[in-house]
Design a protein around this motif. Structure first.
Motif, PDB file in Angstrom:
ATOM      1  N   ALA A 162       0.834  -1.207   0.000  1.00 17.99           N
ATOM      2  CA  ALA A 162       0.000   0.000   0.000  1.00 17.99           C
ATOM      3  C   ALA A 162       0.868   1.256   0.000  1.00 17.99           C
ATOM      4  O   ALA A 162       0.594   2.208  -0.740  1.00 17.99           O
ATOM      5  CB  ALA A 162      -0.931  -0.003   1.217  1.00 17.99           C
ATOM      6  N   ALA A 163       1.926   1.256   0.803  1.00 13.53           N
ATOM      7  CA  ALA A 163       2.837   2.400   0.842  1.00 13.53           C
ATOM      8  C   ALA A 163       3.493   2.613  -0.510  1.00 13.53           C
ATOM      9  O   ALA A 163       3.643   3.756  -0.969  1.00 13.53           O
ATOM     10  CB  ALA A 163       3.903   2.189   1.923  1.00 13.53           C
ATOM     11  N   THR A 164       3.853   1.534  -1.162  1.00 15.31           N
ATOM     12  CA  THR A 164       4.486   1.627  -2.476  1.00 15.31           C
ATOM     13  C   THR A 164       3.519   2.184  -3.509  1.00 15.31           C
ATOM     14  O   THR A 164       3.888   3.059  -4.316  1.00 15.31           O
ATOM     15  CB  THR A 164       5.008   0.247  -2.930  1.00 15.31           C
ATOM     16  N   TYR A 165       2.274   1.716  -3.520  1.00 14.82           N
ATOM     17  CA  TYR A 165       1.282   2.247  -4.457  1.00 14.82           C
ATOM     18  C   TYR A 165       1.084   3.750  -4.235  1.00 14.82           C
ATOM     19  O   TYR A 165       1.080   4.534  -5.177  1.00 14.82           O
ATOM     20  CB  TYR A 165      -0.063   1.527  -4.314  1.00 14.82           C
ATOM     21  N   TRP A 166       0.890   4.143  -2.978  1.00 10.48           N
ATOM     22  CA  TRP A 166       0.653   5.549  -2.649  1.00 10.48           C
ATOM     23  C   TRP A 166       1.841   6.397  -3.107  1.00 10.48           C
ATOM     24  O   TRP A 166       1.687   7.404  -3.773  1.00 10.48           O
ATOM     25  CB  TRP A 166       0.419   5.685  -1.150  1.00 10.48           C
ATOM     26  N   TRP A 167       3.040   5.947  -2.741  1.00 12.90           N
ATOM     27  CA  TRP A 167       4.244   6.707  -3.060  1.00 12.90           C
ATOM     28  C   TRP A 167       4.437   6.840  -4.574  1.00 12.90           C
ATOM     29  O   TRP A 167       4.739   7.919  -5.077  1.00 12.90           O
ATOM     30  CB  TRP A 167       5.465   6.053  -2.410  1.00 12.90           C
ATOM     31  N   LYS A 168       4.248   5.737  -5.298  1.00 17.53           N
ATOM     32  CA  LYS A 168       4.491   5.780  -6.747  1.00 17.53           C
ATOM     33  C   LYS A 168       3.518   6.715  -7.469  1.00 17.53           C
ATOM     34  O   LYS A 168       3.921   7.496  -8.324  1.00 17.53           O
ATOM     35  CB  LYS A 168       4.434   4.379  -7.351  1.00 17.53           C
ATOM     36  N   PHE A 169       2.225   6.636  -7.129  1.00 17.93           N
ATOM     37  CA  PHE A 169       1.265   7.526  -7.784  1.00 17.93           C
ATOM     38  C   PHE A 169       1.539   8.984  -7.440  1.00 17.93           C
ATOM     39  O   PHE A 169       1.522   9.851  -8.314  1.00 17.93           O
ATOM     40  CB  PHE A 169      -0.177   7.167  -7.403  1.00 17.93           C
ATOM     41  N   ALA A 170       1.789   9.286  -6.181  1.00 18.45           N
ATOM     42  CA  ALA A 170       2.009  10.671  -5.762  1.00 18.45           C
ATOM     43  C   ALA A 170       3.354  11.197  -6.240  1.00 18.45           C
ATOM     44  O   ALA A 170       3.486  12.377  -6.556  1.00 18.45           O
ATOM     45  CB  ALA A 170       1.912  10.775  -4.241  1.00 18.45           C
ATOM     46  N   HIS A 171       4.350  10.354  -6.317  1.00 22.66           N
ATOM     47  CA  HIS A 171       5.697  10.789  -6.690  1.00 22.66           C
ATOM     48  C   HIS A 171       5.863  10.967  -8.199  1.00 22.66           C
ATOM     49  O   HIS A 171       6.395  11.978  -8.655  1.00 22.66           O
ATOM     50  CB  HIS A 171       6.737   9.795  -6.169  1.00 22.66           C
ATOM     51  N   TYR A 172       5.441  10.000  -8.979  1.00 25.68           N
ATOM     52  CA  TYR A 172       5.698  10.030 -10.413  1.00 25.68           C
ATOM     53  C   TYR A 172       4.742  10.923 -11.204  1.00 25.68           C
ATOM     54  O   TYR A 172       5.002  11.225 -12.361  1.00 25.68           O
ATOM     55  CB  TYR A 172       5.698   8.616 -10.995  1.00 25.68           C
ATOM     56  N   GLN A 173       3.623  11.333 -10.586  1.00 29.70           N
ATOM     57  CA  GLN A 173       2.703  12.271 -11.239  1.00 29.70           C
ATOM     58  C   GLN A 173       2.322  11.804 -12.646  1.00 29.70           C
ATOM     59  O   GLN A 173       2.558  12.490 -13.639  1.00 29.70           O
ATOM     60  CB  GLN A 173       3.337  13.669 -11.296  1.00 29.70           C
ATOM     61  N   VAL A 174       1.713  10.628 -12.730  1.00 26.45           N
ATOM     62  CA  VAL A 174       1.397  10.039 -14.027  1.00 26.45           C
ATOM     63  C   VAL A 174       0.165  10.663 -14.694  1.00 26.45           C
ATOM     64  O   VAL A 174       0.003  10.532 -15.900  1.00 26.45           O
ATOM     65  CB  VAL A 174       1.218   8.507 -13.916  1.00 26.45           C
ATOM     66  N   PHE A 175      -0.662  11.349 -13.934  1.00 19.98           N
ATOM     67  CA  PHE A 175      -1.839  12.012 -14.486  1.00 19.98           C
ATOM     68  C   PHE A 175      -1.632  13.523 -14.480  1.00 19.98           C
ATOM     69  O   PHE A 175      -0.772  14.035 -13.764  1.00 19.98           O
ATOM     70  CB  PHE A 175      -3.094  11.677 -13.671  1.00 19.98           C
ATOM     71  N   ASN A 176      -2.464  14.235 -15.213  1.00 22.76           N
ATOM     72  CA  ASN A 176      -2.389  15.697 -15.219  1.00 22.76           C
ATOM     73  C   ASN A 176      -2.822  16.284 -13.885  1.00 22.76           C
ATOM     74  O   ASN A 176      -2.360  17.350 -13.489  1.00 22.76           O
ATOM     75  CB  ASN A 176      -3.262  16.286 -16.329  1.00 22.76           C
ATOM     76  N   ASN A 177      -3.730  15.610 -13.210  1.00 22.83           N
ATOM     77  CA  ASN A 177      -4.273  16.121 -11.959  1.00 22.83           C
ATOM     78  C   ASN A 177      -4.720  14.940 -11.096  1.00 22.83           C
ATOM     79  O   ASN A 177      -5.094  13.899 -11.609  1.00 22.83           O
ATOM     80  CB  ASN A 177      -5.464  17.037 -12.262  1.00 22.83           C
ATOM     81  N   GLY A 178      -4.666  15.094  -9.791  1.00 14.76           N
ATOM     82  CA  GLY A 178      -5.216  14.086  -8.880  1.00 14.76           C
ATOM     83  C   GLY A 178      -4.275  12.957  -8.524  1.00 14.76           C
ATOM     84  O   GLY A 178      -4.715  11.936  -7.990  1.00 14.76           O
ATOM     85  N   ASN A 179      -2.995  13.101  -8.739  1.00 22.89           N
ATOM     86  CA  ASN A 179      -2.043  12.024  -8.465  1.00 22.89           C
ATOM     87  C   ASN A 179      -1.943  11.690  -6.982  1.00 22.89           C
ATOM     88  O   ASN A 179      -1.900  10.514  -6.607  1.00 22.89           O
ATOM     89  CB  ASN A 179      -0.661  12.400  -9.008  1.00 22.89           C
TER      90      ASN A 179
END
Length: 109
Positions: A26-43
């Motif tokens: 769960a920590a890895t999923y959260w960190w990867k989405f928030a860190h890598y900013q794969v979307f234009n908004n809402g990462n």
């Protein structure tokens, strides 16, 4: 997106899971989405919701102190928090949901 946030096969080496616990995943999923900013908004929200959902389906509840959760997401996106930091935060903010587990068990048996 899959390059940064998916690819669970990269977590296995020589048949051994490199992220062995639910909270670490769960920590890895959260960190990867928030860190890598794969979307234009809402990462940051996507990362938090992904981690929260993953914990929930595994009978782990998270204490939703919105200010703390927001600060962690901001810390991740600004490179001030590592996956390990997020993991330790989740260890403090989560607990096993016996009520949900019992309810789910009784429903299926």
């Amino acid at each position: 997106m899959r390059k940064h946030c998916g690819r669970s096969s990269k977590f296995y080496f020589f048949g051994e899971d490199q992220i062995p616990t639910i909270i670490q995943k769960a920590a890895t999923y959260w960190w990867k989405f928030a860190h890598y900013q794969v979307f234009n908004n809402g990462n940051k929200r996507t990362g938090l919701l992904t981690a929260s959902l993953f914990l929930n389906i595994n009978f782990i509840k998270i204490d939703f102190d919105m200010e703390k959760l927001y600060n962690v997401s901001k810390g991740i996106s600004s490179n001030n928090m590592t996956v390990e930091d997020v993991y330790h935060f989740l260890l403090e903010m989560t607990s096993f949901d016996y009520k949900k587990l019992t309810k789910d068990y009784l429903k299926n048996n």
